[in-house]
Write a protein that holds these residues in place. Sequence first.
Motif, PDB file in Angstrom:
ATOM      1  N   ARG A 118      62.585  -8.015  -2.846  1.00 10.60           N
ATOM      2  CA  ARG A 118      61.727  -8.824  -2.861  1.00 10.60           C
ATOM      3  C   ARG A 118      60.918  -9.069  -1.417  1.00 10.60           C
ATOM      4  N   LEU A 119      61.673  -8.357  -0.507  1.00  7.92           N
ATOM      5  CA  LEU A 119      60.882  -8.480   0.817  1.00  7.92           C
ATOM      6  C   LEU A 119      59.723  -7.455   0.822  1.00  7.92           C
ATOM      7  N   THR A 150      55.415  -6.090 -16.035  1.00  4.66           N
ATOM      8  CA  THR A 150      55.960  -6.926 -16.660  1.00  4.66           C
ATOM      9  C   THR A 150      54.988  -7.718 -17.101  1.00  4.66           C
ATOM     10  N   THR A 151      53.570  -8.098 -16.736  1.00  2.99           N
ATOM     11  CA  THR A 151      52.667  -8.884 -17.461  1.00  2.99           C
ATOM     12  C   THR A 151      52.253  -8.173 -18.567  1.00  2.99           C
ATOM     13  N   THR A 152      51.948  -6.717 -18.416  1.00  2.00           N
ATOM     14  CA  THR A 152      51.251  -6.233 -19.476  1.00  2.00           C
ATOM     15  C   THR A 152      52.236  -6.164 -20.683  1.00  2.00           C
ATOM     16  N   ASP A 212      61.016 -11.468 -11.796  1.00 10.01           N
ATOM     17  CA  ASP A 212      62.310 -11.420 -11.550  1.00 10.01           C
ATOM     18  C   ASP A 212      63.140 -10.574 -12.387  1.00 10.01           C
ATOM     19  N   LEU A 213      62.492  -9.968 -13.526  1.00 13.60           N
ATOM     20  CA  LEU A 213      63.071  -8.880 -14.427  1.00 13.60           C
ATOM     21  C   LEU A 213      63.717  -7.753 -13.543  1.00 13.60           C
ATOM     22  N   MET A 214      62.787  -7.350 -12.853  1.00 13.86           N
ATOM     23  CA  MET A 214      63.066  -6.417 -11.825  1.00 13.86           C
ATOM     24  C   MET A 214      64.430  -6.712 -10.746  1.00 13.86           C
ATOM     25  N   ASP A 237      59.971  -9.652 -24.605  1.00 11.23           N
ATOM     26  CA  ASP A 237      60.241 -11.055 -24.324  1.00 11.23           C
ATOM     27  C   ASP A 237      60.683 -11.218 -23.039  1.00 11.23           C
ATOM     28  N   ALA A 238      61.675 -10.328 -22.338  1.00 12.78           N
ATOM     29  CA  ALA A 238      62.312 -10.460 -21.144  1.00 12.78           C
ATOM     30  C   ALA A 238      61.076 -10.504 -20.101  1.00 12.78           C
ATOM     31  N   SER A 239      60.114  -9.754 -20.298  1.00 12.78           N
ATOM     32  CA  SER A 239      58.918  -9.901 -19.304  1.00 12.78           C
ATOM     33  C   SER A 239      58.166 -11.178 -19.327  1.00 12.78           C
ATOM     34  N   ALA A 240      58.261 -11.698 -20.558  1.00  8.06           N
ATOM     35  CA  ALA A 240      57.602 -12.924 -20.682  1.00  8.06           C
ATOM     36  C   ALA A 240      58.094 -14.018 -20.063  1.00  8.06           C
TER      37      ALA A 240
END
Length: 503
Positions: free
Chosen positions: A299-300, A46-48, A280-282, A272-275
Amino acid sequence: MSVSAGKVAGKSEHTVHHHRRLGVPAVTFMIIAASAPLTVLAGGVTTTFAVTGVTGVPLSFLLLGGTLAVFAVGYAAMSRHLVNAGAFYSYVAQGISRPVGVGASMVALMAYNLMQVGIYGLFGFSVSGLINERFGVALPWWIPVLTCIAVVAVLGVNRVDLSAKVLGVLVGLEFLVVTVYDVASFALAPEGVSGAPLSPESLFVPGVGAVLSFGIAAFMGFESAAIYGEESKDPKHTVARATYTAITIIALFYAVSAWAMAVGTGPSAVADASAKQGPDLMFGFLGAHTGVLIADLARLLFVTSLFAALVSFHNAAARYFFSLGREGVLPRKLGAVRRHSGAPYAGSLAQTAIAVVVTAAFAIAGTGSPLGDLYPVLTMFTWLTNDGAMGLVLLMTVVSLAVIGFFRKDKRDTGIWTSLIAPGLGFLLLAAVFVMIALNFNVLLGQEGNNPLTFILPAAIVVPGLAGVAWAFRLKRNRPEVYRRIGHGEEGPAAVHLGDEED
Protein backbone atom coordinates in the motif's frame (compact mmCIF):
# COMPACT_ATOMS: atom_id res chain seq x y z
CA MET A 1 24.80 36.19 -15.04
CA SER A 2 22.64 36.52 -18.15
CA VAL A 3 23.25 35.90 -21.81
CA SER A 4 21.74 37.73 -24.73
CA ALA A 5 19.05 35.55 -26.27
CA GLY A 6 20.23 36.44 -29.74
CA LYS A 7 23.75 35.02 -29.55
CA VAL A 8 24.44 32.04 -31.70
CA ALA A 9 25.40 28.90 -29.82
CA GLY A 10 29.08 28.23 -29.78
CA LYS A 11 31.95 27.38 -27.53
CA SER A 12 31.78 30.46 -25.33
CA GLU A 13 31.51 30.15 -21.58
CA HIS A 14 27.93 31.36 -21.83
CA THR A 15 26.69 28.44 -23.92
CA VAL A 16 24.82 25.76 -22.00
CA HIS A 17 26.93 22.64 -21.58
CA HIS A 18 24.70 20.00 -20.06
CA HIS A 19 25.95 17.93 -17.18
CA ARG A 20 26.03 14.46 -18.71
CA ARG A 21 25.31 12.30 -15.68
CA LEU A 22 22.83 9.69 -16.93
CA GLY A 23 23.72 6.19 -18.06
CA VAL A 24 21.46 3.42 -19.41
CA PRO A 25 20.30 2.20 -15.95
CA ALA A 26 19.37 5.73 -14.82
CA VAL A 27 17.38 6.52 -17.96
CA THR A 28 15.71 3.11 -17.83
CA PHE A 29 14.62 3.75 -14.24
CA MET A 30 13.20 7.13 -15.30
CA ILE A 31 11.17 5.41 -18.02
CA ILE A 32 9.87 2.58 -15.85
CA ALA A 33 9.07 5.01 -13.04
CA ALA A 34 6.80 6.96 -15.38
CA SER A 35 5.08 3.68 -16.20
CA ALA A 36 4.47 3.14 -12.44
CA PRO A 37 4.47 -0.70 -12.27
CA LEU A 38 2.60 -1.12 -8.99
CA THR A 39 0.02 1.48 -9.96
CA VAL A 40 -0.56 -0.24 -13.30
CA LEU A 41 -1.05 -3.65 -11.71
CA ALA A 42 -3.15 -2.66 -8.68
CA GLY A 43 -5.08 0.11 -10.41
CA GLY A 44 -4.87 -0.23 -14.19
CA VAL A 45 -5.10 -4.00 -14.63
CA THR A 46 -7.95 -4.39 -12.13
CA THR A 47 -9.82 -1.57 -13.86
CA THR A 48 -9.34 -3.22 -17.25
CA PHE A 49 -10.63 -6.58 -16.00
CA ALA A 50 -13.57 -4.88 -14.30
CA VAL A 51 -14.66 -2.59 -17.13
CA THR A 52 -14.15 -4.94 -20.08
CA GLY A 53 -14.69 -8.39 -18.57
CA VAL A 54 -11.96 -9.65 -20.93
CA THR A 55 -9.55 -12.17 -19.42
CA GLY A 56 -6.93 -11.84 -22.17
CA VAL A 57 -5.38 -8.73 -20.61
CA PRO A 58 -1.95 -10.41 -20.14
CA LEU A 59 -1.67 -11.09 -23.88
CA SER A 60 -2.54 -7.48 -24.66
CA PHE A 61 0.64 -6.31 -22.92
CA LEU A 62 2.75 -8.58 -25.12
CA LEU A 63 1.05 -7.32 -28.29
CA LEU A 64 1.37 -3.68 -27.26
CA GLY A 65 4.99 -4.25 -26.27
CA GLY A 66 5.65 -5.66 -29.73
CA THR A 67 3.94 -2.67 -31.35
CA LEU A 68 6.04 -0.22 -29.37
CA ALA A 69 9.21 -2.20 -30.07
CA VAL A 70 8.53 -1.80 -33.80
CA PHE A 71 7.99 1.94 -33.28
CA ALA A 72 11.22 2.12 -31.28
CA VAL A 73 13.32 0.90 -34.22
CA GLY A 74 13.04 4.20 -36.09
CA TYR A 75 12.71 6.26 -32.92
CA ALA A 76 15.97 4.88 -31.54
CA ALA A 77 17.71 5.36 -34.90
CA MET A 78 16.75 9.05 -34.92
CA SER A 79 17.97 9.42 -31.34
CA ARG A 80 21.49 8.62 -32.56
CA HIS A 81 21.41 11.56 -34.97
CA LEU A 82 19.20 14.10 -33.15
CA VAL A 83 20.00 14.85 -29.52
CA ASN A 84 17.42 17.30 -28.20
CA ALA A 85 15.52 17.73 -24.93
CA GLY A 86 12.38 18.31 -26.99
CA ALA A 87 12.63 14.85 -28.54
CA PHE A 88 9.32 14.45 -30.40
CA TYR A 89 9.33 18.13 -31.28
CA SER A 90 12.74 18.05 -32.94
CA TYR A 91 12.07 14.72 -34.67
CA VAL A 92 8.87 15.96 -36.28
CA ALA A 93 10.34 19.38 -37.12
CA GLN A 94 13.30 17.84 -38.95
CA GLY A 95 11.46 14.80 -40.30
CA ILE A 96 8.25 16.44 -41.58
CA SER A 97 8.28 20.23 -41.28
CA ARG A 98 8.83 23.03 -38.79
CA PRO A 99 5.13 23.95 -38.48
CA VAL A 100 4.12 20.35 -37.81
CA GLY A 101 7.01 20.14 -35.34
CA VAL A 102 5.73 23.11 -33.35
CA GLY A 103 2.25 21.59 -33.46
CA ALA A 104 3.67 18.34 -32.10
CA SER A 105 5.47 20.25 -29.34
CA MET A 106 2.18 21.77 -28.17
CA VAL A 107 0.54 18.33 -28.12
CA ALA A 108 3.53 17.00 -26.15
CA LEU A 109 3.32 19.82 -23.63
CA MET A 110 -0.38 19.20 -23.13
CA ALA A 111 0.02 15.42 -22.95
CA TYR A 112 2.85 15.38 -20.41
CA ASN A 113 1.19 18.02 -18.24
CA LEU A 114 -2.13 16.16 -18.38
CA MET A 115 -0.46 12.89 -17.40
CA GLN A 116 1.49 14.50 -14.57
CA VAL A 117 -1.30 16.61 -13.10
CA GLY A 118 -3.89 13.85 -13.53
CA ILE A 119 -1.83 11.43 -11.44
CA TYR A 120 -1.98 13.93 -8.58
CA GLY A 121 -5.70 13.14 -8.31
CA LEU A 122 -5.05 9.46 -7.55
CA PHE A 123 -2.11 10.39 -5.32
CA GLY A 124 -4.23 12.72 -3.19
CA PHE A 125 -7.00 10.14 -2.86
CA SER A 126 -4.55 7.37 -1.92
CA VAL A 127 -2.60 9.37 0.66
CA SER A 128 -5.65 10.90 2.34
CA GLY A 129 -7.28 7.46 2.50
CA LEU A 130 -4.14 5.89 3.97
CA ILE A 131 -3.86 8.61 6.62
CA ASN A 132 -7.54 8.27 7.52
CA GLU A 133 -7.23 4.48 7.76
CA ARG A 134 -4.11 4.52 9.93
CA PHE A 135 -4.60 7.62 12.06
CA GLY A 136 -8.30 8.41 11.85
CA VAL A 137 -7.61 11.88 10.42
CA ALA A 138 -9.90 13.00 7.59
CA LEU A 139 -7.56 14.99 5.38
CA PRO A 140 -8.83 16.72 2.21
CA TRP A 141 -7.23 15.08 -0.85
CA TRP A 142 -5.71 18.30 -2.11
CA ILE A 143 -3.49 18.84 0.95
CA PRO A 144 -1.25 15.80 0.20
CA VAL A 145 -1.24 16.90 -3.44
CA LEU A 146 0.06 20.39 -2.70
CA THR A 147 2.69 18.91 -0.37
CA CYS A 148 3.80 16.49 -3.08
CA ILE A 149 3.93 19.27 -5.68
CA ALA A 150 6.42 21.08 -3.45
CA VAL A 151 8.63 17.98 -3.11
CA VAL A 152 8.54 17.29 -6.85
CA ALA A 153 9.38 20.94 -7.50
CA VAL A 154 12.53 20.67 -5.36
CA LEU A 155 13.68 17.56 -7.23
CA GLY A 156 12.84 19.21 -10.55
CA VAL A 157 15.24 22.11 -10.10
CA ASN A 158 18.12 20.00 -8.85
CA ARG A 159 20.46 17.49 -10.48
CA VAL A 160 18.61 15.03 -12.67
CA ASP A 161 20.66 12.12 -11.37
CA LEU A 162 19.23 12.82 -7.89
CA SER A 163 15.77 12.13 -9.30
CA ALA A 164 17.11 9.01 -11.02
CA LYS A 165 18.56 7.64 -7.78
CA VAL A 166 15.33 8.25 -5.86
CA LEU A 167 13.29 6.64 -8.62
CA GLY A 168 15.68 3.69 -8.88
CA VAL A 169 15.15 2.76 -5.22
CA LEU A 170 11.37 3.12 -5.44
CA VAL A 171 11.07 1.14 -8.67
CA GLY A 172 13.27 -1.63 -7.26
CA LEU A 173 11.00 -1.99 -4.23
CA GLU A 174 7.91 -2.02 -6.46
CA PHE A 175 9.32 -4.88 -8.51
CA LEU A 176 10.15 -6.81 -5.34
CA VAL A 177 6.63 -6.56 -3.90
CA VAL A 178 4.93 -7.38 -7.20
CA THR A 179 7.24 -10.38 -7.64
CA VAL A 180 6.16 -11.67 -4.21
CA TYR A 181 2.53 -11.22 -5.30
CA ASP A 182 3.14 -13.05 -8.59
CA VAL A 183 4.83 -16.03 -6.92
CA ALA A 184 2.07 -16.32 -4.32
CA SER A 185 -0.63 -16.06 -6.99
CA PHE A 186 0.82 -18.85 -9.12
CA ALA A 187 1.40 -21.02 -6.04
CA LEU A 188 -2.15 -20.62 -4.69
CA ALA A 189 -4.09 -20.49 -7.98
CA PRO A 190 -7.62 -21.70 -7.00
CA GLU A 191 -8.43 -22.92 -10.54
CA GLY A 192 -4.91 -24.07 -11.30
CA VAL A 193 -2.27 -22.29 -13.41
CA SER A 194 -4.14 -21.85 -16.67
CA GLY A 195 -2.66 -20.50 -19.87
CA ALA A 196 -6.08 -19.29 -21.03
CA PRO A 197 -5.41 -15.58 -20.23
CA LEU A 198 -2.51 -15.71 -22.71
CA SER A 199 -4.56 -17.25 -25.52
CA PRO A 200 -5.85 -15.21 -28.49
CA GLU A 201 -9.35 -16.56 -27.84
CA SER A 202 -9.37 -14.74 -24.48
CA LEU A 203 -8.37 -11.39 -25.96
CA PHE A 204 -9.98 -11.12 -29.39
CA VAL A 205 -13.55 -10.85 -28.16
CA PRO A 206 -15.94 -7.85 -27.90
CA GLY A 207 -14.14 -5.33 -25.72
CA VAL A 208 -10.65 -5.91 -27.15
CA GLY A 209 -10.50 -2.27 -28.29
CA ALA A 210 -11.07 -1.03 -24.75
CA VAL A 211 -8.46 -3.48 -23.41
CA LEU A 212 -5.81 -2.15 -25.81
CA SER A 213 -6.86 1.43 -25.04
CA PHE A 214 -6.39 0.86 -21.32
CA GLY A 215 -3.19 -1.13 -21.89
CA ILE A 216 -1.33 1.46 -23.97
CA ALA A 217 -1.57 3.92 -21.07
CA ALA A 218 0.49 1.48 -18.98
CA PHE A 219 3.47 2.00 -21.32
CA MET A 220 3.31 5.79 -21.40
CA GLY A 221 6.63 7.24 -20.37
CA PHE A 222 8.72 4.70 -22.34
CA GLU A 223 9.11 7.29 -25.11
CA SER A 224 10.73 9.79 -22.75
CA ALA A 225 14.27 8.39 -23.07
CA ALA A 226 15.21 10.81 -25.87
CA ILE A 227 14.23 13.74 -23.67
CA TYR A 228 17.28 12.97 -21.52
CA GLY A 229 19.64 12.69 -24.50
CA GLU A 230 21.39 15.98 -23.73
CA GLU A 231 22.01 14.80 -20.14
CA SER A 232 23.16 11.28 -21.03
CA LYS A 233 26.76 10.14 -20.86
CA ASP A 234 26.59 8.57 -24.31
CA PRO A 235 23.48 10.01 -26.02
CA LYS A 236 24.00 8.18 -29.30
CA HIS A 237 23.64 4.81 -27.55
CA THR A 238 22.03 5.45 -24.15
CA VAL A 239 18.61 6.43 -25.52
CA ALA A 240 18.24 3.41 -27.79
CA ARG A 241 19.46 0.91 -25.20
CA ALA A 242 17.29 2.37 -22.43
CA THR A 243 14.21 2.40 -24.69
CA TYR A 244 14.55 -1.23 -25.77
CA THR A 245 15.35 -2.32 -22.22
CA ALA A 246 12.35 -0.51 -20.77
CA ILE A 247 9.88 -1.82 -23.37
CA THR A 248 11.07 -5.39 -22.84
CA ILE A 249 10.92 -5.19 -19.04
CA ILE A 250 7.54 -3.42 -18.97
CA ALA A 251 5.84 -5.74 -21.48
CA LEU A 252 7.06 -8.98 -19.87
CA PHE A 253 6.57 -7.80 -16.29
CA TYR A 254 3.03 -6.56 -16.89
CA ALA A 255 2.06 -9.64 -18.89
CA VAL A 256 3.32 -12.03 -16.20
CA SER A 257 1.80 -9.99 -13.36
CA ALA A 258 -1.60 -9.65 -15.08
CA TRP A 259 -1.51 -13.40 -15.73
CA ALA A 260 -0.68 -13.96 -12.04
CA MET A 261 -3.65 -11.80 -11.03
CA ALA A 262 -5.96 -13.78 -13.30
CA VAL A 263 -4.86 -17.21 -12.04
CA GLY A 264 -4.45 -16.06 -8.42
CA THR A 265 -8.06 -14.94 -8.34
CA GLY A 266 -9.31 -17.46 -10.87
CA PRO A 267 -9.91 -16.60 -14.54
CA SER A 268 -13.64 -17.10 -14.11
CA ALA A 269 -13.81 -14.75 -11.11
CA VAL A 270 -11.19 -12.07 -11.83
CA ALA A 271 -13.53 -9.64 -13.63
CA ASP A 272 -16.15 -9.64 -10.86
CA ALA A 273 -13.53 -9.52 -8.11
CA SER A 274 -11.79 -6.58 -9.79
CA ALA A 275 -15.09 -4.70 -10.10
CA LYS A 276 -15.88 -5.20 -6.42
CA GLN A 277 -12.43 -4.69 -4.88
CA GLY A 278 -10.36 -2.57 -7.26
CA PRO A 279 -6.77 -2.13 -5.98
CA ASP A 280 -7.70 -4.03 -2.81
CA LEU A 281 -7.82 -7.18 -4.93
CA MET A 282 -4.03 -7.19 -4.81
CA PHE A 283 -3.56 -5.73 -1.34
CA GLY A 284 -6.16 -8.02 0.23
CA PHE A 285 -4.56 -11.06 -1.40
CA LEU A 286 -1.16 -10.09 -0.02
CA GLY A 287 -2.61 -9.50 3.45
CA ALA A 288 -4.34 -12.88 3.45
CA HIS A 289 -1.49 -14.97 2.05
CA THR A 290 1.82 -13.21 2.70
CA GLY A 291 1.18 -11.28 5.90
CA VAL A 292 0.04 -7.84 6.95
CA LEU A 293 3.57 -6.41 6.74
CA ILE A 294 3.88 -7.18 3.01
CA ALA A 295 0.36 -5.86 2.36
CA ASP A 296 1.10 -2.60 4.21
CA LEU A 297 4.39 -2.23 2.35
CA ALA A 298 2.52 -2.71 -0.94
CA ARG A 299 0.00 0.00 0.00
CA LEU A 300 2.84 2.37 0.84
CA LEU A 301 4.68 1.53 -2.38
CA PHE A 302 1.46 2.16 -4.31
CA VAL A 303 1.78 5.77 -3.13
CA THR A 304 5.51 5.96 -3.87
CA SER A 305 4.81 4.44 -7.30
CA LEU A 306 2.56 7.39 -8.03
CA PHE A 307 5.23 9.74 -6.68
CA ALA A 308 7.84 8.20 -8.98
CA ALA A 309 5.56 8.69 -11.99
CA LEU A 310 4.92 12.29 -10.96
CA VAL A 311 8.64 13.06 -10.85
CA SER A 312 9.26 11.41 -14.21
CA PHE A 313 6.44 13.19 -16.05
CA HIS A 314 7.39 16.48 -14.36
CA ASN A 315 10.92 16.14 -15.74
CA ALA A 316 9.56 15.41 -19.23
CA ALA A 317 7.26 18.45 -19.27
CA ALA A 318 10.01 20.70 -17.90
CA ARG A 319 12.38 19.68 -20.68
CA TYR A 320 9.83 20.45 -23.37
CA PHE A 321 9.36 23.91 -21.90
CA PHE A 322 13.14 24.29 -21.85
CA SER A 323 13.60 23.18 -25.45
CA LEU A 324 10.90 25.51 -26.78
CA GLY A 325 12.15 28.43 -24.68
CA ARG A 326 15.75 27.91 -25.76
CA GLU A 327 14.77 28.22 -29.40
CA GLY A 328 12.44 31.19 -28.88
CA VAL A 329 9.26 29.35 -29.89
CA LEU A 330 7.98 30.09 -26.38
CA PRO A 331 9.29 32.91 -24.14
CA ARG A 332 13.05 32.58 -23.84
CA LYS A 333 12.93 32.71 -20.05
CA LEU A 334 11.65 29.12 -20.19
CA GLY A 335 15.08 28.12 -21.55
CA ALA A 336 16.77 29.09 -18.29
CA VAL A 337 18.91 26.47 -16.55
CA ARG A 338 20.76 26.33 -13.24
CA ARG A 339 24.49 26.36 -13.90
CA HIS A 340 25.57 24.03 -11.11
CA SER A 341 22.96 21.34 -11.81
CA GLY A 342 22.08 21.83 -15.48
CA ALA A 343 18.39 21.45 -14.54
CA PRO A 344 15.86 23.40 -16.67
CA TYR A 345 14.63 25.30 -13.64
CA ALA A 346 12.31 27.72 -15.47
CA GLY A 347 10.50 24.92 -17.27
CA SER A 348 10.29 23.02 -13.99
CA LEU A 349 8.72 26.00 -12.22
CA ALA A 350 6.27 26.47 -15.10
CA GLN A 351 5.10 22.85 -14.77
CA THR A 352 4.82 23.25 -11.00
CA ALA A 353 2.67 26.37 -11.42
CA ILE A 354 0.36 24.50 -13.82
CA ALA A 355 -0.02 21.67 -11.30
CA VAL A 356 -0.94 24.08 -8.50
CA VAL A 357 -3.50 25.96 -10.60
CA VAL A 358 -5.22 22.83 -11.96
CA THR A 359 -5.28 21.16 -8.54
CA ALA A 360 -6.85 24.29 -7.03
CA ALA A 361 -9.45 24.37 -9.80
CA PHE A 362 -10.46 20.75 -9.24
CA ALA A 363 -10.49 21.21 -5.46
CA ILE A 364 -12.84 24.20 -5.73
CA ALA A 365 -15.05 22.52 -8.34
CA GLY A 366 -15.29 19.37 -6.23
CA THR A 367 -16.56 21.08 -3.10
CA GLY A 368 -19.71 19.21 -2.07
CA SER A 369 -19.47 16.81 -5.05
CA PRO A 370 -21.82 13.79 -4.87
CA LEU A 371 -18.84 11.63 -5.87
CA GLY A 372 -17.47 12.07 -2.35
CA ASP A 373 -13.98 10.71 -1.67
CA LEU A 374 -13.73 9.27 -5.19
CA TYR A 375 -14.05 12.71 -6.78
CA PRO A 376 -10.32 13.25 -7.56
CA VAL A 377 -10.04 9.70 -8.99
CA LEU A 378 -13.15 9.77 -11.17
CA THR A 379 -12.50 13.28 -12.48
CA MET A 380 -8.97 14.65 -12.21
CA PHE A 381 -7.16 11.31 -12.57
CA THR A 382 -9.46 9.58 -15.06
CA TRP A 383 -10.07 12.56 -17.33
CA LEU A 384 -6.55 13.96 -17.52
CA THR A 385 -4.44 10.81 -17.68
CA ASN A 386 -6.57 9.18 -20.39
CA ASP A 387 -6.46 12.41 -22.36
CA GLY A 388 -2.69 12.61 -21.93
CA ALA A 389 -2.22 9.00 -23.06
CA MET A 390 -4.30 9.74 -26.14
CA GLY A 391 -2.03 12.69 -26.94
CA LEU A 392 1.15 10.62 -26.57
CA VAL A 393 -0.18 7.91 -28.89
CA LEU A 394 -1.01 10.61 -31.44
CA LEU A 395 2.53 11.96 -31.11
CA MET A 396 4.12 8.57 -31.62
CA THR A 397 1.97 8.02 -34.71
CA VAL A 398 3.22 11.30 -36.19
CA VAL A 399 6.82 10.55 -35.17
CA SER A 400 6.65 7.30 -37.17
CA LEU A 401 6.05 9.38 -40.29
CA ALA A 402 8.80 11.79 -39.22
CA VAL A 403 11.30 8.92 -39.11
CA ILE A 404 10.48 8.03 -42.71
CA GLY A 405 10.78 11.67 -43.77
CA PHE A 406 14.06 12.22 -41.94
CA PHE A 407 15.87 9.23 -43.42
CA ARG A 408 14.41 9.88 -46.85
CA LYS A 409 16.17 13.25 -46.85
CA ASP A 410 19.30 11.95 -45.11
CA LYS A 411 20.03 8.26 -45.73
CA ARG A 412 22.84 8.07 -43.17
CA ASP A 413 23.84 4.45 -42.56
CA THR A 414 20.35 3.02 -42.06
CA GLY A 415 18.81 0.13 -43.95
CA ILE A 416 15.32 -0.10 -45.39
CA TRP A 417 13.97 -1.90 -42.29
CA THR A 418 15.00 0.96 -40.00
CA SER A 419 14.23 3.85 -42.33
CA LEU A 420 10.98 2.68 -43.94
CA ILE A 421 9.48 -0.71 -43.07
CA ALA A 422 9.58 -0.53 -39.25
CA PRO A 423 8.38 3.10 -38.96
CA GLY A 424 5.72 2.45 -41.61
CA LEU A 425 4.46 -0.57 -39.73
CA GLY A 426 4.69 1.38 -36.48
CA PHE A 427 2.56 4.13 -38.00
CA LEU A 428 -0.17 1.67 -39.03
CA LEU A 429 -0.22 -0.10 -35.66
CA LEU A 430 -0.20 3.09 -33.59
CA ALA A 431 -2.83 4.71 -35.82
CA ALA A 432 -5.03 1.66 -35.16
CA VAL A 433 -4.49 2.04 -31.40
CA PHE A 434 -5.29 5.75 -31.62
CA VAL A 435 -8.56 5.01 -33.45
CA MET A 436 -9.47 2.43 -30.79
CA ILE A 437 -8.82 4.99 -28.05
CA ALA A 438 -11.03 7.52 -29.83
CA LEU A 439 -13.83 4.98 -30.34
CA ASN A 440 -13.65 3.78 -26.73
CA PHE A 441 -12.98 7.13 -25.08
CA ASN A 442 -16.30 7.17 -23.23
CA VAL A 443 -15.43 3.72 -21.82
CA LEU A 444 -12.06 5.00 -20.61
CA LEU A 445 -13.85 7.85 -18.84
CA GLY A 446 -16.25 5.44 -17.16
CA GLN A 447 -19.25 6.75 -19.10
CA GLU A 448 -22.03 4.64 -20.57
CA GLY A 449 -22.41 6.92 -23.59
CA ASN A 450 -21.04 10.07 -25.18
CA ASN A 451 -21.46 13.48 -23.59
CA PRO A 452 -19.75 16.86 -24.13
CA LEU A 453 -16.70 15.73 -22.10
CA THR A 454 -16.11 12.90 -24.58
CA PHE A 455 -15.32 15.52 -27.22
CA ILE A 456 -13.92 18.36 -25.07
CA LEU A 457 -11.01 16.32 -23.70
CA PRO A 458 -9.71 15.11 -27.11
CA ALA A 459 -10.10 18.67 -28.38
CA ALA A 460 -7.80 19.78 -25.54
CA ILE A 461 -5.10 17.70 -27.26
CA VAL A 462 -5.83 18.46 -30.91
CA VAL A 463 -6.59 22.22 -30.72
CA PRO A 464 -3.21 23.18 -29.14
CA GLY A 465 -1.52 21.17 -31.90
CA LEU A 466 -3.35 23.15 -34.59
CA ALA A 467 -2.58 26.38 -32.74
CA GLY A 468 1.11 25.40 -32.72
CA VAL A 469 1.08 24.95 -36.49
CA ALA A 470 -0.49 28.39 -36.90
CA TRP A 471 2.07 29.92 -34.49
CA ALA A 472 4.93 28.45 -36.53
CA PHE A 473 3.65 30.11 -39.69
CA ARG A 474 3.43 33.40 -37.82
CA LEU A 475 7.05 32.96 -36.68
CA LYS A 476 8.03 32.28 -40.28
CA ARG A 477 6.48 35.57 -41.33
CA ASN A 478 7.50 37.81 -38.42
CA ARG A 479 10.61 36.15 -36.87
CA PRO A 480 12.36 34.15 -39.61
CA GLU A 481 15.57 33.78 -37.56
CA VAL A 482 13.61 31.88 -34.91
CA TYR A 483 11.69 29.87 -37.49
CA ARG A 484 14.90 28.67 -39.17
CA ARG A 485 16.17 27.12 -35.96
CA ILE A 486 12.95 25.36 -34.92
CA GLY A 487 13.74 21.83 -33.77
CA HIS A 488 17.51 22.26 -33.93
CA GLY A 489 18.25 22.63 -30.21
CA GLU A 490 21.78 23.75 -29.44
CA GLU A 491 22.41 24.36 -33.11
CA GLY A 492 20.07 27.33 -32.59
CA PRO A 493 20.24 30.32 -30.24
CA ALA A 494 22.04 29.80 -26.97
CA ALA A 495 19.90 28.95 -23.98
CA VAL A 496 19.81 31.72 -21.41
CA HIS A 497 21.18 31.53 -17.90
CA LEU A 498 18.47 33.47 -16.13
CA GLY A 499 18.43 32.86 -12.43
CA ASP A 500 22.08 31.88 -12.08
CA GLU A 501 22.47 34.63 -9.55
CA GLU A 502 20.00 32.75 -7.36
CA ASP A 503 22.38 29.80 -7.11
